[in-house]
Motif scaffolding. Structure first.
Motif, short mmCIF file in Angstrom:
data_model
loop_
_atom_site.label_atom_id
_atom_site.label_comp_id
_atom_site.label_asym_id
_atom_site.label_seq_id
_atom_site.Cartn_x
_atom_site.Cartn_y
_atom_site.Cartn_z
N GLY A 1 24.94 0.65 -51.00
CA GLY A 1 24.42 0.34 -49.67
C GLY A 1 23.00 -0.18 -49.81
N LYS A 2 22.35 -0.41 -48.71
CA LYS A 2 21.00 -0.97 -48.77
C LYS A 2 20.11 -0.34 -47.68
CE LYS A 2 20.55 -3.07 -44.84
NZ LYS A 2 21.57 -2.81 -44.00
N VAL A 3 18.84 -0.42 -47.92
CA VAL A 3 17.92 -0.20 -46.80
C VAL A 3 17.09 -1.45 -46.64
CG1 VAL A 3 17.56 2.29 -46.63
CG2 VAL A 3 16.29 0.97 -48.33
N ILE A 4 16.81 -1.79 -45.41
CA ILE A 4 15.81 -2.84 -45.19
C ILE A 4 14.49 -2.11 -45.13
CG2 ILE A 4 14.97 -4.63 -43.64
CD1 ILE A 4 17.70 -5.36 -42.96
N LEU A 5 13.60 -2.46 -46.03
CA LEU A 5 12.31 -1.77 -46.05
C LEU A 5 11.36 -2.41 -45.04
CD1 LEU A 5 11.87 -1.23 -49.89
CD2 LEU A 5 12.66 0.38 -48.18
N THR B 1 42.61 2.12 -52.10
CA THR B 1 42.03 3.31 -51.46
C THR B 1 40.52 3.14 -51.52
OG1 THR B 1 43.91 4.56 -52.29
CG2 THR B 1 42.03 5.83 -51.43
N ILE B 2 39.88 3.21 -50.38
CA ILE B 2 38.44 2.90 -50.36
C ILE B 2 37.67 4.07 -49.73
CG2 ILE B 2 36.69 1.22 -49.64
CD1 ILE B 2 38.89 -0.91 -49.61
N ARG B 3 36.67 4.55 -50.45
CA ARG B 3 35.85 5.67 -49.99
C ARG B 3 34.38 5.28 -49.97
NH1 ARG B 3 36.71 11.14 -50.47
NH2 ARG B 3 35.03 10.92 -48.97
N SER B 4 33.61 6.05 -49.21
CA SER B 4 32.19 5.73 -49.13
C SER B 4 31.36 7.00 -49.20
CB SER B 4 31.91 5.01 -47.81
OG SER B 4 30.55 4.72 -47.70
N SER B 5 30.36 7.00 -50.07
CA SER B 5 29.40 8.12 -50.04
C SER B 5 28.25 7.77 -49.10
CB SER B 5 28.88 8.45 -51.44
OG SER B 5 28.06 7.41 -51.91
N LEU B 6 28.31 6.55 -48.56
CA LEU B 6 27.32 6.09 -47.58
C LEU B 6 27.77 6.52 -46.19
CD1 LEU B 6 27.23 2.35 -48.53
CD2 LEU B 6 25.17 3.62 -47.98
N PRO B 7 26.82 6.91 -45.32
CA PRO B 7 27.26 7.12 -43.94
C PRO B 7 27.73 5.78 -43.35
CG PRO B 7 24.86 7.33 -44.11
CD PRO B 7 25.39 7.15 -45.51
N ILE B 8 28.83 5.79 -42.62
CA ILE B 8 29.40 4.54 -42.10
C ILE B 8 28.76 4.21 -40.76
CG2 ILE B 8 31.58 3.50 -41.26
CD1 ILE B 8 32.93 5.21 -43.50
N SER B 9 28.47 2.94 -40.55
CA SER B 9 27.88 2.46 -39.29
C SER B 9 26.52 3.09 -39.00
CB SER B 9 28.79 2.73 -38.08
OG SER B 9 30.02 2.15 -38.29
N ALA B 10 25.75 3.36 -40.04
CA ALA B 10 24.42 3.94 -39.81
C ALA B 10 23.33 2.93 -40.12
CB ALA B 10 24.24 5.19 -40.66
N LEU C 1 23.11 1.30 -43.00
CA LEU C 1 22.76 1.36 -44.42
C LEU C 1 23.67 0.46 -45.25
CD1 LEU C 1 21.98 5.16 -44.77
CD2 LEU C 1 20.38 3.27 -44.52
N GLY C 2 24.25 -0.53 -44.63
CA GLY C 2 25.00 -1.54 -45.37
C GLY C 2 26.37 -1.07 -45.84
N SER C 3 26.98 -0.12 -45.12
CA SER C 3 28.28 0.38 -45.59
C SER C 3 29.33 -0.72 -45.54
CB SER C 3 28.73 1.59 -44.78
OG SER C 3 28.84 1.25 -43.42
N SER C 4 29.25 -1.61 -44.54
CA SER C 4 30.29 -2.65 -44.47
C SER C 4 30.11 -3.67 -45.58
CB SER C 4 30.29 -3.31 -43.09
OG SER C 4 29.28 -4.26 -43.01
N ALA C 5 28.87 -3.97 -45.95
CA ALA C 5 28.65 -4.93 -47.04
C ALA C 5 29.10 -4.32 -48.36
CB ALA C 5 27.18 -5.32 -47.11
N ALA C 6 28.86 -3.02 -48.54
CA ALA C 6 29.31 -2.35 -49.76
C ALA C 6 30.84 -2.40 -49.81
CB ALA C 6 28.81 -0.91 -49.78
N ASP D 1 22.71 -7.97 -46.64
CA ASP D 1 23.39 -6.75 -47.08
C ASP D 1 24.35 -7.01 -48.24
OD1 ASP D 1 22.08 -5.97 -44.83
OD2 ASP D 1 23.73 -4.82 -43.98
N ASN D 2 25.17 -8.07 -48.11
CA ASN D 2 26.14 -8.31 -49.18
C ASN D 2 25.44 -8.74 -50.46
OD1 ASN D 2 26.32 -10.55 -46.97
ND2 ASN D 2 26.63 -11.63 -48.92
#
Ligand code: PLP
Length: 885
Positions: free
Chosen positions: A469-473, A587-596, A598-603, A653-654
């Motif tokens: 995921g990413k953060v925009i600083l 099967t796709i999992r995320s350790s990122l919170p989704i829709s927060a 933090l770039g979960s959709s790009a990941a 993000d991507n």
């Protein structure tokens, strides 16, 4: 100016006092004469505004007094700017058919609005609809910039949306500007309800209605509570597109006085010749509209029956139809409809012959247009998106031609464009079916049965990919307007586990969203894939028609959050599977919170795209590090997946998810080239991420900033410039080899504070984010925090200095958790795309499964599906030796 009061017109309804019971026939005839004329009669009969001034020759049509001056002193007319007999006749006629005390004729609809706006003074504010005619928006922008008059755009389909401004004592709401139905979405505003509401709070506010779409024949807003009504006379009043004019009507004498003064002062009264033409046009107004409206009703029903989404208040189910039916006498002669695909709409518009491609409406000839490319092209695309103006929208402005010819021509265009197809040629009109509707899906499925059994095997049987995921600083929101954004990868990731199967099916399992679905691969709509989409380009939009088809016919709708993810999955699979169409489970999992934010959709997009590219053999598995070239290919496909998920993603993000590290990104806007630079040489930074869990609508927030930029450039542009300087300083600070670590961190802390304040000024702050900031600022922590991403809730980032004690960080996390927030400690600037072939793979062509694989066990999918966030990371680490970009 004309006043319709105090004259003996056929509208007088007083009972004749001379009526005598002994003369029954004369009583009947007097009563009949006293009956007000119907609208058509009123239109056709032009009365003399001043019966004492008779035409010297008894002209039965009002003559054109083509003269600038009039001789003599003390006469009714002296100079045509101030008054002209031809114009007086017209204005008197307009007042009569509008049931108004006063009417004015000026040189255009915009000229009319300009005159009305001159009733305002600096410091006043206007409340206006958010689906206004583009020209009105442009003039409003001018008022803001030059006259100190602000406008608040609200959703006028909901009267309560005016309340925040009406209730605010600081707002000097002096005018409310309404359009109903709006153009081109045909949204309905309740003039009566809004007028009542406004008068309750601001009794002096002037309620103005742009009545162009309806004309006084169908709607008379003065009778519904409005104070001033104007029409672009260029449209229905003239009816022939052979003149420009605007008309204003009102009842209040004080307003009429102000308007008359302005028109005389600025000199935009309608010329004698145009007044003559407009008067001639108005005589046939009701006749024309009756025919145009009945044609439109037939066309609206025809399109709706084919399954197009049609916006027209004449159709049952149109939002606000009951309100419109109460306000107006008919639905009018403008409709719009959606095809689901911009290219398709362009082809339809281009294929018509009888329908003229033109802006404007109200003419006796039928016109077709695409508002987003034509009449509304001047509105910023982001604002158009925020106002839900579909880019594929087609507007039809229907004329008086024979409806059968109009429908024939439209039908031919729909067929030529591939929007419909013939299913039965028997009968006078062939039976058509819309291409891409659900029925079609069912039929396609049976057609595809013949290819069953053709499924091949994936080149790589088992593969795990992952992306961060990413953060925009720095620079979020401003990036949309061409400002540099600084973003970095975080060590929370999305993992995609692809496994082969042998039953000609395809499955997507998203345990984090409690979603899973399996498709019969042969039943997917393979014939709808366009060759041009086989290699994505940055500027390429996804095929909207295929997307609609997938989400309507193939993705089960019960898990709302998963619908787009599944739609993107099918879209990407269908474009990346080649002719083998392998049977697989993803099967796709995320350790990122989704829709927060933090770039979960790009990941997700990067992990999925890379998995498809590798397992289908489009990219060879890397033997050591993933090359930059491979990462770029993955990134291009992931960007397409992001477009499917988000519409118009920035690409930041991507790119971070694919490449990792930190980047400085500038989007290409208005002819200025975009750029993307890696930021190298900085030691990774530790951040505390706090998810406020306050949901927000990114699209609305982005559009809100875009709208304020248009409306308040003097406030917003300096903020954007300041954010640019923050991003530039951050970029050079991160890359600096001369600054000490302490200096680096101090500078970043200062920039974090400044950037956050600017984001709040842009209007994307939220109380929950302020609560996080306040907590992190407290003793003993004293850390700097800013919102990251869209704001309005979502996540905050807190910079954690290198020497910050672990115990303090723990206590801060507990304090934030006690307020209901979720926290994650992460480092920024780590790896991008990663890939591992787990040990059981039949593919031994890669070094990936060797070494580390020996030490690891065959990964268990069940554990992958069920693991908690931290266990997931451990599971992935144990799956084999990962290779990264
Ligand atoms: N209002 C509406 C709804 C319009 O569509 C238009 C023009 O298209 C105008 C006002 C402006 O009228 P004119 O072009 O006569 O200045």
């Amino acid at each position: 100016m004309a006043s319709s009061t105090g004259q003996s017109t056929p509208l007088d309804t007083s009972t004749p006092s001379s009526a005598s019971p002994s003369h029954n026939h004369s009583l009947t005839s007097s009563l009949l004469r006293a009956k007000p004329y119907k609208f058509a009669t009123q239109c056709a009969t032009v009365d003399n505004p001043d019966p004492s001034h008779k035409d010297q020759h008894g002209a039965s049509s009002v003559p054109i007094y083509q003269t600038a001056t009039f001789k003599g002193m003390g006469g009714q007319y002296d100079y045509t700017r101030s008054g002209n007999p031809t114009r007086s006749h017209l204005e008197h006629h307009i007042a009569k058919i509008s049931s108004a005390r006063h009417a004015f004729a000026v040189t255009s609809g915009m000229g009319a609005l300009d005159v009305i706006f001159r009733l305002l003074k600096p410091g006043d504010s206007i409340i206006a609809g958010n689906d206004l005619y583009g020209g009105s928006n442009r003039l409003i922008g001018y008022l803001k910039q030059h006259n100190g008059i602000t406008t608040h755009h609200v959703d006028t389909t909901v009267p309560a949306s005016l309340l925040p401004y009406l209730e605010d004592p600081e707002q000097n709401v002096a005018m409310v500007l309404l359009e109903t139905p709006t153009n081109p979405l045909l949204q309905i505003a309740d003039i009566e309800a809004i007028s009542r509401l406004v008068k309750r709070y601001k009794k002096d506010a002037i309620i103005v209605v742009d009545n162009t779409m309806m004309s006084p024949y169908l709607q008379r807003p003065l009778e519904l509570g409005a104070d001033v009504v104007y029409d672009s006379g260029t449209k229905y009043l003239s009816g022939h597109h052979d003149l420009m004019a605007g008309v204003i009507s009102c009842d209040r004498d004080d307003i009429a006085k102000g308007i008359a003064f302005t028109i005389n002062s600025i000199g935009n009264a309608l010329s004698p010749f145009d007044s003559f033409l407009l008067l001639r046009g108005v005589k046939t107004l009701s006749l024309r509209i009756d025919k145009q409206q009945s044609n439109t009703i037939q066309i609206a029903n025809y399109l709706a029956a084919l399954g197009f989404k049609v916006n027209y208040p004449g159709l049952p189910g149109h939002p606000g139809k009951e309100i419109h039916d109460r306000l107006a006498k008919g639905p009018g002669a403008v409709l719009s409809f959606e095809t689901g695909d911009v290219g398709m709409s362009e082809r339809i518009v281009g294929s018509t012959r009888l329908w003229g491609i033109s802006v404007s409406f109200g003419c006796i000839n039928s016109l077709i247009s695409m508002p987003c490319l034509m009449s509304h092209a001047s509105i910023d695309p982001a604002v158009r998106a925020a106002r839900n103006l579909p880019e594929d929208l087609i507007r039809l402005c229907v004329g008086i031609e024979d409806p059968e010819d109009l429908i024939d021509d439209l039908e031919a265009a729909l067929l030529e464009a591939g929007a419909v197809r013939v299913i039965d040629e028997a009968g006078s009109r062939a039976k058509l079916e819309r291409v891409g509707r659900r029925e079609k899906v069912v039929e396609l499925s049976s057609e595809r049965k013949s290819v069953e059994g053709q499924q091949g095997r994936a080149v790589v049987e088992k593969l795990i990919t992952s992306a961060p995921g990413k953060v925009i600083l720095f620079g979020e929101h401003a990036v949309v307007h061409g400002v540099t954004a600084i973003a970095g990868s975080i060590d929370l990731r999305c993992y995609c586990f692809a496994t082969s199967r042998s039953d000609a099916s395809l499955s997507l399992v998203l345990p984090d969203l409690a979603y899973s679905q399996t498709w019969d691969i042969a039943s997917l709509p393979w014939d709808r894939i366009r060759a041009s989409l086989k290699a994505p380009r940055a500027d390429q939009a996804p095929d909207q028609e295929l997307l609609t088809l997938l989400s309507n016919g193939f993705v089960k709708p019960d898990v709302i959050q998963a619908v787009q993810a599944a739609q993107a999955f099918l879209y990407m699979y269908m474009h990346l599977c080649g002719s083998t169409r392998p049977a697989q489970t993803y099967t796709i999992r995320s350790s990122l919170p989704i829709s927060a934010g933090l770039g979960s959709s790009a990941a997700y997009s990067v992990a999925l795209s890379s998995s498809l590219l590798y397992t289908h053999g489009i990219l060879p598995l890397p033997s050591a590090q993933i090359s930059r070239e491979h990462a770029d290919v993955v990134n291009a496909w992931a960007f397409l997946a992001e477009k499917v998920l988000h519409g118009t993603p920035s690409g930041v993000d991507n790119t971070v998810a694919a490449l990792g590290g930190a980047i400085a990104f500038r989007k290409a806007v208005k002819g200025k080239e975009g750029s993307l630079e890696g930021i190298h040489g900085f030691k990774s930074l530790k951040f505390l991420l706090t998810d406020t869990k306050v949901p927000r609508d990114t699209k609305t927030l982005v559009a809100g900033v875009a709208r304020r930029k248009l409306e308040e450039p003097d406030t917003i542009n300096p903020l954007l410039a300041s954010i640019q300087s923050i991003s530039s300083t951050a970029q050079s600070t991160l890359a600096s080899s001369t600054l000490s670590r302490v200096e680096q961190l101090e500078t970043l802390e200062r920039l974090i504070d400044q950037n956050h304040q600017h984001l709040v000024s842009l209007g994307v702050g939220h109380a929950a984010l302020e609560a996080v900031r306040a907590k992190t600022r407290e003793e003993p922590w004293k850390l700097k925090t800013k919102l990251t991403g869209a704001g309005g809730g979502g996540c905050a980032v807190t910079l954690v200095p290198d020497d910050f004690p672990a115990a303090s960080l723990g206590s801060l996390q507990s304090a934030l958790a006690a307020s209901g927030f979720e926290t994650y400690v992460t480092t920024v600037g780590g790896s991008g795309l990663g890939v591992v072939v787990p040990p059981s793979s039949s593919s031994s062509s890669s070094a990936l499964s060797e070494g580390g694989a020996e030490a690891s066990r065959v990964p268990d999918v069940k554990r992958f599906e069920e693991a908690g966030s931290e266990e997931l990371v451990r599971w992935a680490e144990a799956a084999g030796r990962w290779t990264y970009v």
